[in-house]
Design a protein around this motif. Sequence first.
Motif, short mmCIF file in Angstrom:
data_model
loop_
_atom_site.label_atom_id
_atom_site.label_comp_id
_atom_site.label_asym_id
_atom_site.label_seq_id
_atom_site.Cartn_x
_atom_site.Cartn_y
_atom_site.Cartn_z
N ARG A 2 0.86 -1.19 0.00
CA ARG A 2 0.00 0.00 0.00
C ARG A 2 0.89 1.23 0.00
N ALA A 3 0.55 2.20 -0.83
CA ALA A 3 1.24 3.49 -0.84
C ALA A 3 0.24 4.58 -1.18
N ALA A 4 0.36 5.71 -0.51
CA ALA A 4 -0.44 6.90 -0.80
C ALA A 4 0.54 8.02 -1.09
N LEU A 5 0.63 8.41 -2.35
CA LEU A 5 1.59 9.43 -2.74
C LEU A 5 1.06 10.83 -2.48
N PRO A 6 1.96 11.82 -2.39
CA PRO A 6 1.53 13.19 -2.14
C PRO A 6 0.44 13.63 -3.12
N GLY A 7 -0.60 14.19 -2.55
CA GLY A 7 -1.72 14.65 -3.36
C GLY A 7 -2.87 13.65 -3.42
N SER A 8 -2.62 12.42 -2.97
CA SER A 8 -3.71 11.44 -2.95
C SER A 8 -4.67 11.83 -1.82
N VAL A 9 -5.91 11.39 -1.95
CA VAL A 9 -6.96 11.79 -1.01
C VAL A 9 -7.68 10.55 -0.47
N PRO A 10 -8.37 10.68 0.66
CA PRO A 10 -9.05 9.52 1.26
C PRO A 10 -10.04 8.83 0.33
N ASP A 11 -10.67 9.56 -0.57
CA ASP A 11 -11.65 8.97 -1.49
C ASP A 11 -11.03 7.86 -2.33
N GLN A 12 -9.74 7.95 -2.58
CA GLN A 12 -9.07 6.94 -3.40
C GLN A 12 -9.09 5.57 -2.73
N GLU A 13 -9.16 5.52 -1.42
CA GLU A 13 -9.25 4.24 -0.71
C GLU A 13 -10.50 3.50 -1.14
N SER A 14 -11.61 4.21 -1.25
CA SER A 14 -12.86 3.59 -1.69
C SER A 14 -12.74 3.07 -3.12
N TRP A 15 -12.18 3.88 -3.99
CA TRP A 15 -12.02 3.46 -5.38
C TRP A 15 -11.13 2.23 -5.47
N ILE A 16 -10.03 2.22 -4.73
CA ILE A 16 -9.11 1.07 -4.75
C ILE A 16 -9.83 -0.19 -4.30
N ALA A 17 -10.54 -0.12 -3.19
CA ALA A 17 -11.24 -1.29 -2.67
C ALA A 17 -12.27 -1.81 -3.67
N ARG A 18 -13.02 -0.88 -4.29
CA ARG A 18 -14.08 -1.30 -5.21
C ARG A 18 -13.55 -1.79 -6.55
N LYS A 19 -12.46 -1.18 -7.05
CA LYS A 19 -11.86 -1.66 -8.29
C LYS A 19 -11.25 -3.05 -8.09
N SER A 20 -10.53 -3.23 -6.99
CA SER A 20 -9.91 -4.53 -6.75
C SER A 20 -10.98 -5.60 -6.50
N ALA A 21 -12.11 -5.23 -5.94
CA ALA A 21 -13.21 -6.19 -5.74
C ALA A 21 -13.70 -6.74 -7.08
N VAL A 22 -13.72 -5.89 -8.11
CA VAL A 22 -14.11 -6.34 -9.45
C VAL A 22 -13.13 -7.40 -9.94
N VAL A 23 -11.84 -7.11 -9.82
CA VAL A 23 -10.81 -8.04 -10.30
C VAL A 23 -10.89 -9.37 -9.55
N LEU A 24 -11.00 -9.31 -8.25
CA LEU A 24 -11.00 -10.54 -7.46
C LEU A 24 -12.27 -11.36 -7.66
N ARG A 25 -13.36 -10.71 -8.01
CA ARG A 25 -14.61 -11.44 -8.28
C ARG A 25 -14.67 -11.97 -9.71
N MET A 26 -14.29 -11.13 -10.67
CA MET A 26 -14.45 -11.47 -12.09
C MET A 26 -13.20 -12.09 -12.73
N GLU A 27 -12.06 -12.01 -12.03
CA GLU A 27 -10.78 -12.53 -12.51
C GLU A 27 -10.39 -11.94 -13.87
N ALA A 28 -10.65 -10.65 -14.00
CA ALA A 28 -10.28 -9.87 -15.19
C ALA A 28 -10.06 -8.44 -14.72
N SER A 29 -9.30 -7.68 -15.50
CA SER A 29 -9.07 -6.29 -15.11
C SER A 29 -10.39 -5.54 -15.04
#
Length: 156
Positions: A56-83
């Motif tokens: 996990r890394a949060a670079l300068p300028g990243s915001v808390p909302d990105q945590e939600s996007w990361i969790a939800r995007k990765s949930a797609v990959v782990l469920r569908m086994e595709a990008s």
Amino acid sequence: MTDLVNTLERQETELVFTAFDHADAWRLGSRLAAAAQEAGHPVGIDIRRPGLILFRAALPGSVPDQESWIARKSAVVLRMEASSALVNARLSAKGVDAAASGWLRAEEYAVTGGSFPIRVRGIGVVAAATVSGLSSMEDHEFVVEGIRAHLEEQHA
């Protein structure tokens, strides 16, 4: 749309690991973080398998909302086994809005580019590498380029 689906499918066929462990996650994540930092990208970077965050890394300028996007995007990959970009492109090509149908609820899944499967030859998808903070396709391309460079270095 067919060209995009074909391109995204080709990426997944080409970018396959022979093995992937915690050390690989650290090296890949560190490569992505260094490239993002050098480019000045305000992104969050995450590599996870079900139930465990490997990097996990949060670079300068990243915001808390990105945590939600990361969790939800990765949930797609782990469920569908595709990008997440490929899932989006396939559904869009068929005119399907998965969130509206309740199938991939927006509270849990972000069907948009930025998360890519870590696929191990002979095993399958073992993790998801995700970037959030650029446009969806820029997030996708950033992850793909990082994985491509990582795999090329391993095979050099």
